[in-house]
Motif scaffolding. Structure first.
Motif, PDB file in Angstrom:
ATOM      1  N   PRO A   1      -9.123   0.837   7.865  1.00  0.00           N
ATOM      2  CA  PRO A   1      -9.219  -0.485   7.240  1.00  0.00           C
ATOM      3  C   PRO A   1      -9.160  -0.432   5.709  1.00  0.00           C
ATOM      4  N   GLU A   2      -9.841   0.548   5.119  1.00  0.00           N
ATOM      5  CA  GLU A   2      -9.842   0.639   3.656  1.00  0.00           C
ATOM      6  C   GLU A   2      -8.441   0.919   3.133  1.00  0.00           C
ATOM      7  N   PHE A   3      -7.703   1.793   3.829  1.00  0.00           N
ATOM      8  CA  PHE A   3      -6.343   2.124   3.400  1.00  0.00           C
ATOM      9  C   PHE A   3      -5.424   0.914   3.530  1.00  0.00           C
ATOM     10  N   LEU A   4      -5.516   0.223   4.667  1.00  0.00           N
ATOM     11  CA  LEU A   4      -4.660  -0.953   4.871  1.00  0.00           C
ATOM     12  C   LEU A   4      -4.981  -2.044   3.856  1.00  0.00           C
ATOM     13  N   ARG A   5      -6.263  -2.180   3.529  1.00  0.00           N
ATOM     14  CA  ARG A   5      -6.653  -3.162   2.516  1.00  0.00           C
ATOM     15  C   ARG A   5      -6.034  -2.816   1.164  1.00  0.00           C
ATOM     16  N   SER A   6      -6.023  -1.529   0.832  1.00  0.00           N
ATOM     17  CA  SER A   6      -5.432  -1.118  -0.446  1.00  0.00           C
ATOM     18  C   SER A   6      -3.924  -1.348  -0.458  1.00  0.00           C
TER      19      SER A   6
ATOM     20  N   ALA B   1      10.867   0.703  14.210  1.00  0.00           N
ATOM     21  CA  ALA B   1      12.114  -0.065  14.188  1.00  0.00           C
ATOM     22  C   ALA B   1      12.556  -0.350  12.763  1.00  0.00           C
ATOM     23  N   LYS B   2      11.623  -0.692  11.898  1.00  0.00           N
ATOM     24  CA  LYS B   2      11.985  -0.994  10.508  1.00  0.00           C
ATOM     25  C   LYS B   2      12.492   0.249   9.782  1.00  0.00           C
ATOM     26  N   ALA B   3      11.896   1.397  10.086  1.00  0.00           N
ATOM     27  CA  ALA B   3      12.387   2.642   9.488  1.00  0.00           C
ATOM     28  C   ALA B   3      13.816   2.928   9.951  1.00  0.00           C
TER      29      ALA B   3
ATOM     30  N   GLY C   1       3.651   2.483   7.979  1.00  0.00           N
ATOM     31  CA  GLY C   1       3.264   3.839   8.321  1.00  0.00           C
ATOM     32  C   GLY C   1       2.237   3.911   9.427  1.00  0.00           C
ATOM     33  N   SER C   2       1.735   5.136   9.655  1.00  0.00           N
ATOM     34  CA  SER C   2       0.856   5.382  10.798  1.00  0.00           C
ATOM     35  C   SER C   2      -0.625   5.274  10.461  1.00  0.00           C
ATOM     36  N   ARG C   3      -1.002   5.317   9.188  1.00  0.00           N
ATOM     37  CA  ARG C   3      -2.420   5.274   8.848  1.00  0.00           C
ATOM     38  C   ARG C   3      -3.001   3.894   9.149  1.00  0.00           C
ATOM     39  N   GLN C   4      -4.190   3.897   9.759  1.00  0.00           N
ATOM     40  CA  GLN C   4      -4.772   2.642  10.234  1.00  0.00           C
ATOM     41  C   GLN C   4      -6.190   2.403   9.743  1.00  0.00           C
TER      42      GLN C   4
END
Length: 664
Positions: free
Chosen positions: A141-146, A119-121, A136-139
């Motif tokens: 934990p390390e990526f979201l933390r970054s 919706a935001k896109a 985005g679609s990546r989930q």
């Protein structure tokens, strides 16, 4: 026009829809689960169809059962209300495939706005401003933390699906991110069946201002002005009002244009709400920044305040648009008349962390008066079920201006009586009377800044409640004795018939044991002139300026409401010494009917005050059960996944023998 309408919902919204259907001459069909067989919406409908067990997933969330009920009743349209299947695109498609009108937007619009990241896109493409963040679609934990680190703390972790504050966590420091992410995902999965999240920058001093929008199948779209929903607790709206305090014409025009653009971006049909976050660090101005948060593709709980200031029936608009008619009015035809405020009266207990409170409504009365509206889902004598949202009613007041509306609302709440389940009535009264709220000097952290005492009945009020309850129960006991004496043929009353501890000379106080909200205590009372008077060391009960209402339930129990806060007073016996206290601290119990999510301790473990022992999920929210004493776990009852009833023992603790044994 639609001839027969099935309402795929329950409670106050079902009753609300039935009222409009009846006014338009449309037959209203209710659906009900085992728990709702005698519910208010069932009684008010023209007919009702049973759809299954109490669990929502086996009744109100079972699309096939709803469609079968519609076919069985001959309904040509289904209104989903809000919650349950209201934003389920597959259900909207199933209705269309069955040749039944779905009173709501198209399935494509629901899908487009149902996932916050997509919706935001879409909003960015439509030039609607959005909050900076990762959608985005990546989930991992390390990526979201970054990503949270790149965005900059504080951030919000938000469930991609759903709403209502579920699956949402604010994180102020990176060290707390992993735990918050795990909790948000677990809650989102339980509430929406989808544990995906997005990360957004937390806007300082945010105000939550939303625009009511309407579209039709002819390409028209309008907004019906804004609502301010800033006063929240855990992202759940508590007070809603329209128009937003301090709103300027220029800002309203900008936000209205953005809301209509959002609706047109998905060819929106029916009632919807575009929610924005507005920077409230400064007074609102024509140039105040605002950001798209989400769009709710359904009617909102707070729609009555919009109806009050516009004079429109939004459910009627929904039905006409769903039937293929164009919007009943153009943008230039819509005007604001006065101010309206709504509060949500919930069966929950602010004094115990807002735990849901269920049970029988022994009394339920609402205040009335000019400009006051009550949208209720239950009546006196009904039960508040543990299976669904614990809303009792919405109390709404409309006036020429904000002060007039708030005064009417305050008067209506002062006249409202609820006996049985605990409610947030006392808290709502305090909010409406609060100087900061009256000055509209708030953001979404407004209630976070209140102290723990602000959510509690004062110690003085608690003493008054206990005393008032005992006096009522002693009076009932005396009345019972009078009835017994009359039944035995002894009409003449003598001093020996009185239950007042009579002796020659001055009245002698008698000790009585009562349970107040389940906690045992002893009160002393003396009888003067045939009337009991509770003796208090504080001697404040006669001087306090409080509102007290007593609802008696038989001869041994009374519900006492003091300034909107309730105490259940149960008379046990007289002339008994004070019992040893503290036993209740040795057993951690389930605070409500629910499911055990986790047990975090084992037998033999040492525990400290405040340590989390277990987590119980109820009404899609998690509640941590904490130790109230230092000690050692003696017994653990239950396991993750078990259903437990309110008060069921979970963890028993053997207390340390002395405070010196506690490690520093």
């Amino acid at each position: 026009m639609i001839k027969t309408l099935l309402i795929a919902n329950r409670g106050e919204i079902a009753c609300r829809i039935i009222a409009t259907a009846r006014r338009l001459g449309i037959a209203a069909v209710a659906v009900y689960s085992d728990a709702d067989a005698n519910a208010r919406h069932v009684r008010h409908a023209d007919r009702a169809v049973h759809i299954g067990p109490a669990a929502a997933r086996e009744s109100y969330l079972d699309a096939s059962k709803i469609l079968d009920a519609a076919r069985h009743s001959g309904a040509d349209a289904i209104h989903p209300g809000y919650g349950f299947l209201s934003e389920n695109a597959a259900f909207a498609e199933a209705c269309e495939a069955a040749g039944i009108i779905f009173v709501g937007p198209t399935a494509s619009a629901i899908r487009a706005m149902g996932l916050k990241d997509e919706a935001k896109a879409l909003m960015q493409e439509a030039d609607v401003p959005v909050v900076p963040g990762y959608h985005g679609s990546r989930q991992e934990p390390e990526f979201l933390r970054s990503k949270a680190y790149e965005i900059g703390y504080p951030v919000l972790i938000k469930a991609v699906a759903g709403g209502g504050g579920k699956g949402m966590r604010r994180v102020d420091k990176q060290i707390a991110f992993d735990e918050a992410l795990e909790a948000a995902r677990r809650e989102a999965s339980g509430a929406f069946g989808d544990d995906r999240v997005l990360i957004e920058k937390f806007v300082a001093s945010p105000r939550h201002i939303e625009l009511q929008v309407f579209g039709d199948s002819h390409g028209n779209a309008v907004h019906l002005f804004e609502r301010d929903c800033t006063v929240q607790r855990r992202h759940q709206k508590v007070v809603e009002e329209a128009p937003a305090p301090g709103m300027t014409d220029g800002l309203r025009a900008r936000m209205g244009e953005a809301a209509v653009a959002a609706a047109k971006a998905v060819n929106y049909r029916g009632a919807g709400t575009v929610e924005f976050i507005v920077d409230g660090s400064q007074p609102l101005s024509d140039e105040s920044p605002f950001y798209f948060m989400e769009m709710n593709t359904r009617l909102q709980v707070e729609h009555p305040v919009t109806e009050c200031i516009t004079g429109l029936d939004l459910v009627e608009w929904q039905l006409r648009v769903a039937d293929g008619e164009p919007l009943p009015a153009a943008q230039e035809d819509l005007i604001i008349d006065g101010h309206a405020v709504e509060v949500r009266l919930y069966a929950e207990d602010p004094e115990t962390g807002f735990l849901p409170s269920t049970g029988h409504l022994h009394a339920l009365e609402f205040g009335s008066g000019e400009g006051v509206r009550i949208d209720a889902g239950v009546s006196e004598g009904d039960d508040v079920s543990p299976f669904y949202d614990p809303m009792i009613a919405k109390i709404i007041a409309h006036g020429d201006n904000r002060d007039a509306a708030l005064d009417r609302l305050a008067n209506a709440m002062a006249e409202t009586i609820v006996a049985g389940p605990k409610t947030n009535l006392g808290l709502l009264q305090r909010i409406v009377d609060d100087e900061t709220f009256r000055a509209a000097s708030f953001d979404t952290s407004y209630l976070d800044l209140w102290s723990e005492d602000d959510f509690q009945l004062s110690s003085e009020g608690a003493e008054i409640a206990a005393a008032a309850g005992l006096i009522a129960l002693l009076g009932a006991e005396a009345d019972k004795a009078d009835r017994s004496r009359a039944g035995s043929g002894h009409d003449a009353r003598t001093p020996w018939d009185d239950l007042d501890g009579f002796v020659l000379g001055e009245p002698v106080p008698t000790s009585y044991r009562v349970d107040v909200n389940g906690e045992s205590r002893t009160l002393r009372a003396a009888w003067n002139g045939g009337q009991p008077q509770v003796l208090s060391d504080n001697a404040t009960d006669a001087e306090a300026d409080v509102s007290v209402t007593v609802i008696q339930d038989g001869e041994s129990r009374a519900f006492v409401q003091v300034d909107g806060f309730q105490r259940e007073v149960v008379f046990t016996r007289r002339d008994i010494a004070q019992a040893d206290g503290g036993a209740s601290d040795l057993v951690a119990r389930a605070p409500m009917h629910g499911r055990i999510v986790s047990i975090l301790v084992g037998e033999g473990d040492a525990v400290e005050v405040g340590q989390t022992l277990a987590v119980v999920e109820a009404m899609k929210m998690e509640h941590a059960i904490k130790a109230r004493i230092h000690g050692t776990v003696a017994k653990v009852s239950g396991a993750p996944g078990d259903q437990v009833s309110q008060g069921a023992p979970l963890v028993e603790i053997e207390a340390l023998e002395s405070a010196e044994a506690v490690s520093p």
